[in-house]
Design a protein around this motif. Structure first.
Motif, short mmCIF file in Angstrom:
data_model
loop_
_atom_site.label_atom_id
_atom_site.label_comp_id
_atom_site.label_asym_id
_atom_site.label_seq_id
_atom_site.Cartn_x
_atom_site.Cartn_y
_atom_site.Cartn_z
N CYS A 164 3.03 -0.03 2.26
CA CYS A 164 4.15 0.90 2.50
C CYS A 164 5.36 0.16 3.04
N LYS A 165 5.14 -0.76 3.96
CA LYS A 165 6.25 -1.55 4.52
C LYS A 165 6.92 -2.36 3.42
N LEU A 166 6.14 -2.99 2.54
CA LEU A 166 6.71 -3.78 1.45
C LEU A 166 7.44 -2.89 0.44
N PHE A 168 8.98 -0.02 1.01
CA PHE A 168 10.28 0.39 1.54
C PHE A 168 11.26 -0.77 1.64
N LYS A 169 10.76 -1.97 1.90
CA LYS A 169 11.65 -3.12 2.05
C LYS A 169 12.19 -3.60 0.70
N PHE A 170 11.35 -3.63 -0.33
CA PHE A 170 11.76 -4.26 -1.58
C PHE A 170 12.07 -3.30 -2.72
#
Length: 172
Positions: A164-166, A168-170
């Motif tokens: 999820c973090k990746l 939203f970041k990419f």
């Protein structure tokens, strides 16, 4: 007609879905004597294709240590896992069509396609390393009192959080 419309068009509570999956998992185990393993079916399909084009898998570590677990008279394409996987695929298609939720989507950009392909490969490779996806390694393992199911579950949630973090970041 109203009840049928409600069943088809409305979202089911998670508890109902969980109970249905649990009952189907127990029924499968009672009928076949084997737990539900989705990625094993895909492994068999891949091996069947490789066998058909001439690859010899008899010396591969996986099959030497674990065998192929096919019953007498079964092949890589003619087994209970193929039936289950086809039922899941066509059942999901029918459910999406009945609920008018089926849509062809255009790929938004190449980056999204690349991330999807890499993610799919990593998920497929990881599911075979852990001897199954969330169904075989988690959903079928925990009711069997297997410790690996709990370890898998822990790392599945950690992986989902990182994913999820990746995402939203990419991508978003």
């Amino acid at each position: 007609m109203r009840l049928l419309e409600k069943i088809i068009n409305k979202h089911w509570p998670y508890l109902v879905g969980g109970i249905i999956l649990a009952v189907l998992n127990v029924a499968l185990f009672l009928v076949s004597g084997k737990p539900w393993k989705i990625t094993t079916g895909f492994l068999y399909w891949g091996m069947g294709i490789l066998k058909a084009i001439g690859f010899d898998y008899s010396n591969w570590y996986y099959f030497n240590v674990y065998g192929n677990n096919l019953s007498e008279g079964q092949t890589f394409f003619n087994n209970e896992y193929t039936i289950l996987n086809l039922a899941v695929i066509f059942g999901a298609l029918i459910a999406a069509l009945l609920a008018s939720e089926f849509k062809w989507k255009k790929i938004k950009n190449r980056r999204q396609l690349l991330f999807g392909l890499i993610g799919g490969l990593l998920m497929g490779y990881g599911s075979r390393l852990s001897f199954g996806c969330n169904i075989g390694s988690y959903f079928s393992a925990i009711p069997s009192f297997s410790l690996h199911g709990w370890v898998y579950g822990l790392f599945m949630f950690i992986g989902a959080w990182i994913g999820c973090k990746l995402l939203f970041k990419f991508l978003l």
